[in-house]
Design a protein around this motif. Structure first.
Motif, PDB file in Angstrom:
ATOM      1  N   ASN A  10      -2.461  -1.999  17.983  1.00  0.00           N
ATOM      2  CA  ASN A  10      -2.928  -1.329  16.766  1.00  0.00           C
ATOM      3  C   ASN A  10      -2.491  -2.159  15.562  1.00  0.00           C
ATOM      4  O   ASN A  10      -1.778  -3.156  15.707  1.00  0.00           O
ATOM      5  N   ARG A  11      -2.909  -1.740  14.379  1.00  0.00           N
ATOM      6  CA  ARG A  11      -2.619  -2.524  13.181  1.00  0.00           C
ATOM      7  C   ARG A  11      -1.128  -2.563  12.869  1.00  0.00           C
ATOM      8  O   ARG A  11      -0.604  -3.597  12.446  1.00  0.00           O
ATOM      9  N   HIS A  12      -0.452  -1.457  13.083  1.00  0.00           N
ATOM     10  CA  HIS A  12       0.984  -1.428  12.801  1.00  0.00           C
ATOM     11  C   HIS A  12       1.716  -2.447  13.659  1.00  0.00           C
ATOM     12  O   HIS A  12       2.615  -3.151  13.189  1.00  0.00           O
ATOM     13  N   GLU A  13       1.325  -2.531  14.921  1.00  0.00           N
ATOM     14  CA  GLU A  13       1.956  -3.493  15.821  1.00  0.00           C
ATOM     15  C   GLU A  13       1.651  -4.917  15.360  1.00  0.00           C
ATOM     16  O   GLU A  13       2.518  -5.795  15.411  1.00  0.00           O
ATOM     17  N   PHE A  14       0.439  -5.135  14.904  1.00  0.00           N
ATOM     18  CA  PHE A  14       0.020  -6.456  14.434  1.00  0.00           C
ATOM     19  C   PHE A  14       0.859  -6.914  13.235  1.00  0.00           C
ATOM     20  O   PHE A  14       1.215  -8.086  13.115  1.00  0.00           O
ATOM     21  N   LEU A  15       1.185  -5.975  12.346  1.00  0.00           N
ATOM     22  CA  LEU A  15       1.902  -6.304  11.112  1.00  0.00           C
ATOM     23  C   LEU A  15       3.398  -6.009  11.180  1.00  0.00           C
ATOM     24  O   LEU A  15       4.089  -6.051  10.156  1.00  0.00           O
ATOM     25  N   LYS A  16       3.899  -5.715  12.373  1.00  0.00           N
ATOM     26  CA  LYS A  16       5.283  -5.274  12.517  1.00  0.00           C
ATOM     27  C   LYS A  16       6.281  -6.286  11.954  1.00  0.00           C
ATOM     28  O   LYS A  16       7.309  -5.919  11.366  1.00  0.00           O
ATOM     29  N   SER A  17       5.995  -7.558  12.120  1.00  0.00           N
ATOM     30  CA  SER A  17       6.929  -8.586  11.642  1.00  0.00           C
ATOM     31  C   SER A  17       7.026  -8.611  10.123  1.00  0.00           C
ATOM     32  O   SER A  17       7.942  -9.220   9.561  1.00  0.00           O
ATOM     33  N   LEU A  18       6.069  -7.955   9.444  1.00  0.00           N
ATOM     34  CA  LEU A  18       6.072  -7.917   7.980  1.00  0.00           C
ATOM     35  C   LEU A  18       6.672  -6.634   7.426  1.00  0.00           C
ATOM     36  O   LEU A  18       6.683  -6.420   6.214  1.00  0.00           O
ATOM     37  N   ASP A  19       7.167  -5.789   8.310  1.00  0.00           N
ATOM     38  CA  ASP A  19       7.694  -4.492   7.874  1.00  0.00           C
ATOM     39  C   ASP A  19       8.755  -4.607   6.785  1.00  0.00           C
ATOM     40  O   ASP A  19       8.790  -3.801   5.855  1.00  0.00           O
ATOM     41  N   ARG A  20       9.594  -5.609   6.890  1.00  0.00           N
ATOM     42  CA  ARG A  20      10.686  -5.713   5.912  1.00  0.00           C
ATOM     43  C   ARG A  20      10.146  -5.952   4.498  1.00  0.00           C
ATOM     44  O   ARG A  20      10.748  -5.521   3.513  1.00  0.00           O
ATOM     45  N   PHE A  21       8.991  -6.626   4.391  1.00  0.00           N
ATOM     46  CA  PHE A  21       8.394  -6.849   3.075  1.00  0.00           C
ATOM     47  C   PHE A  21       7.747  -5.573   2.556  1.00  0.00           C
ATOM     48  O   PHE A  21       7.931  -5.181   1.402  1.00  0.00           O
ATOM     49  N   TYR A  22       6.972  -4.931   3.411  1.00  0.00           N
ATOM     50  CA  TYR A  22       6.315  -3.684   3.014  1.00  0.00           C
ATOM     51  C   TYR A  22       7.351  -2.619   2.640  1.00  0.00           C
ATOM     52  O   TYR A  22       7.212  -1.933   1.632  1.00  0.00           O
ATOM     53  N   VAL A  23       8.382  -2.493   3.473  1.00  0.00           N
ATOM     54  CA  VAL A  23       9.401  -1.466   3.240  1.00  0.00           C
ATOM     55  C   VAL A  23      10.113  -1.700   1.907  1.00  0.00           C
ATOM     56  O   VAL A  23      10.444  -0.755   1.189  1.00  0.00           O
ATOM     57  N   ALA A  24      10.334  -2.966   1.554  1.00  0.00           N
ATOM     58  CA  ALA A  24      10.990  -3.281   0.279  1.00  0.00           C
ATOM     59  C   ALA A  24      10.146  -2.805  -0.906  1.00  0.00           C
ATOM     60  O   ALA A  24      10.660  -2.223  -1.866  1.00  0.00           O
ATOM     61  N   ILE A  25       8.841  -3.036  -0.820  1.00  0.00           N
ATOM     62  CA  ILE A  25       7.946  -2.590  -1.892  1.00  0.00           C
ATOM     63  C   ILE A  25       7.880  -1.071  -1.934  1.00  0.00           C
ATOM     64  O   ILE A  25       7.930  -0.450  -3.006  1.00  0.00           O
ATOM     65  N   GLU A  26       7.786  -0.467  -0.755  1.00  0.00           N
ATOM     66  CA  GLU A  26       7.696   0.998  -0.689  1.00  0.00           C
ATOM     67  C   GLU A  26       8.976   1.652  -1.195  1.00  0.00           C
ATOM     68  O   GLU A  26       8.944   2.696  -1.849  1.00  0.00           O
ATOM     69  N   ALA A  27      10.121   1.020  -0.916  1.00  0.00           N
ATOM     70  CA  ALA A  27      11.398   1.558  -1.393  1.00  0.00           C
ATOM     71  C   ALA A  27      11.475   1.488  -2.919  1.00  0.00           C
ATOM     72  O   ALA A  27      12.005   2.390  -3.569  1.00  0.00           O
ATOM     73  N   ALA A  28      10.907   0.415  -3.479  1.00  0.00           N
ATOM     74  CA  ALA A  28      10.911   0.263  -4.934  1.00  0.00           C
ATOM     75  C   ALA A  28      10.062   1.344  -5.605  1.00  0.00           C
ATOM     76  O   ALA A  28      10.317   1.743  -6.737  1.00  0.00           O
ATOM     77  N   ALA A  29       9.059   1.821  -4.884  1.00  0.00           N
ATOM     78  CA  ALA A  29       8.150   2.830  -5.451  1.00  0.00           C
ATOM     79  C   ALA A  29       8.611   4.256  -5.151  1.00  0.00           C
ATOM     80  O   ALA A  29       8.022   5.214  -5.653  1.00  0.00           O
ATOM     81  N   LYS A  30       9.650   4.386  -4.346  1.00  0.00           N
ATOM     82  CA  LYS A  30      10.104   5.720  -3.947  1.00  0.00           C
ATOM     83  C   LYS A  30      10.528   6.534  -5.173  1.00  0.00           C
ATOM     84  O   LYS A  30      11.245   6.073  -6.032  1.00  0.00           O
ATOM     85  N   GLY A  31      10.047   7.741  -5.254  1.00  0.00           N
ATOM     86  CA  GLY A  31      10.425   8.611  -6.354  1.00  0.00           C
ATOM     87  C   GLY A  31       9.481   8.563  -7.540  1.00  0.00           C
ATOM     88  O   GLY A  31       9.606   9.357  -8.477  1.00  0.00           O
ATOM     89  N   ILE A  32       8.516   7.630  -7.526  1.00  0.00           N
ATOM     90  CA  ILE A  32       7.538   7.577  -8.615  1.00  0.00           C
ATOM     91  C   ILE A  32       6.587   8.760  -8.474  1.00  0.00           C
ATOM     92  O   ILE A  32       5.939   8.924  -7.440  1.00  0.00           O
ATOM     93  N   GLU A  33       6.484   9.563  -9.489  1.00  0.00           N
ATOM     94  CA  GLU A  33       5.656  10.770  -9.408  1.00  0.00           C
ATOM     95  C   GLU A  33       4.460  10.725 -10.352  1.00  0.00           C
ATOM     96  O   GLU A  33       3.345  11.057  -9.961  1.00  0.00           O
ATOM     97  N   SER A  34       4.669  10.355 -11.600  1.00  0.00           N
ATOM     98  CA  SER A  34       3.557  10.380 -12.557  1.00  0.00           C
ATOM     99  C   SER A  34       2.602   9.231 -12.296  1.00  0.00           C
ATOM    100  O   SER A  34       3.001   8.150 -11.860  1.00  0.00           O
ATOM    101  N   TRP A  35       1.321   9.478 -12.565  1.00  0.00           N
ATOM    102  CA  TRP A  35       0.317   8.452 -12.294  1.00  0.00           C
ATOM    103  C   TRP A  35       0.475   7.254 -13.221  1.00  0.00           C
ATOM    104  O   TRP A  35       0.228   6.114 -12.826  1.00  0.00           O
ATOM    105  N   SER A  36       0.905   7.472 -14.464  1.00  0.00           N
ATOM    106  CA  SER A  36       1.089   6.345 -15.378  1.00  0.00           C
ATOM    107  C   SER A  36       2.173   5.408 -14.860  1.00  0.00           C
ATOM    108  O   SER A  36       2.051   4.180 -14.965  1.00  0.00           O
TER     109      SER A  36
END
Length: 331
Positions: A84-110
């Motif tokens: 599946n796609r997740h398995e295909f991109l698994k080696s990139l998880d550390r990059f995605y997770v870093a970006i997602e962690a930076a966005a954690k808690g953002i609520e307003s659309w602006s």
């Protein structure tokens, strides 16, 4: 990039899909577009798709956006050898997770918009430096966007006796970036006029995939937040505005995109707004990063600005910023 290059050697489905897509890109965007640029488009798609799905809870984007749907066919072929796609991109998880962690808690659309703009700017300035230079990728501060949009409204009222909200006042942003100008203009339209304006009077173009996706998301969300009903923004086109000004008849990716471009060309544009890219050209000859030539527009500059200029060196007149000024936008 390494994964894509590996799959192009080993994955027959991807080889077929990539070659077909590359031919489409040469027809729709640039006859001389390189494989590296197309690879970068796939990377932008994979980055954006996951951000929209995980941070913005919008997994439907790739099925609703006409360009994303087309590119998704290539991505499916790219990932076809994995479970599946997740398995295909698994080696990139550390990059995605870093970006997602930076966005954690953002609520307003602006704030989310600002986050996406930051990702857009830093992605190109960090990963794709030459592309960032060629296309003058710098995020326009909201204060400048707001001032320019307010200025347009004042000029329309005082000089033309009309306004941004008036039906039939058609507006284009020829290099829309992440959609800041269109979103700001939509803010200025009363709800009872918004549906008509959204469907008929706003147009914009973008040549780079990542900002095209972000602009689509931002503009469509602005409309949804006001009206309470999703409607795709059909005024946005994935195309090179400077190429359109050349007047060549080209197939523009998918039928829906071609139809949008034709509708834009038929429009009676009254307002052109935006922040065109600024790039005088490569700093060093061996950079292999020269600005693309556009014979019709370059000819207009040669016959006007350059002809009347007393400057000994007029290469700066062929900067992308000047080329956007020289577009025969009403033709």
């Amino acid at each position: 990039m390494t994964i894509i290059e590996r799959e192009y050697k080993l994955n027959k489905k991807f080889i077929t899909a990539f070659d077909a897509f590359a031919e489409l890109c040469r027809q729709a965007l640039d006859p001389k577009i390189s494989s590296d640029v197309i690879n970068e488009m796939l990377i932008q798609h994979l980055l954006t798709e996951r951000l929209f799905r995980t941070i913005f809870d919008n997994s439907d984007f790739i099925t609703r956006n006409v360009i994303a749907t087309e590119i998704e066919k290539v991505i499916q072929a790219l990932t076809s050898r994995s479970f599946n796609r997740h398995e295909f991109l698994k080696s990139l998880d550390r990059f995605y997770v870093a970006i997602e962690a930076a966005a954690k808690g953002i609520e307003s659309w602006s704030e989310r918009q600002h986050f996406l703009n930051t990702v857009y700017e830093r992605f190109f300035q960090g990963y794709s430096v030459k592309r960032a230079d060629t296309y003058g990728i710098v995020y326009t501060p909201q204060e400048i966007v707001d001032f320019m949009c307010a200025s347009v409204e004042e000029v329309l009222q005082h000089e033309f006796g009309t306004s941004i909200a008036e039906p039939g006042v058609q507006i284009i942003d020829p290099c829309v970036g992440t959609g800041s100008y269109i979103v700001n203009l939509l803010h200025r339209i009363p709800n009872y006029q918004l549906k008509y304006k959204y469907e008929h009077d706003f147009f914009c173009n973008e040549i780079m995939l990542l900002p095209y996706y972000i602009a689509s998301l931002n503009i469509e969300h602005e409309y949804y937040s006001r009206i309470g009903e999703y409607e795709p923004f059909e005024g946005i086109c994935f195309t090179d505005t400077l190429e359109l000004a050349e007047g060549r008849q080209m197939s523009m990716f998918v039928e829906e995109n071609t139809e949008r471009i034709q509708r834009e060309k038929n429009a009676q544009i009254m307002v052109v707004i935006g922040n065109p890219p600024y790039n005088m050209g490569q700093e060093y000859e061996n950079d292999n990063n020269k600005n693309r030539k556009y014979p019709v527009i370059d000819g207009r500059i040669r016959e006007t600005y350059a002809k009347d200029s007393n400057a000994r060196l007029n290469t700066k007149l062929y900067d992308a910023y000047v080329k956007f000024d020289a577009i025969p936008i009403f033709v």
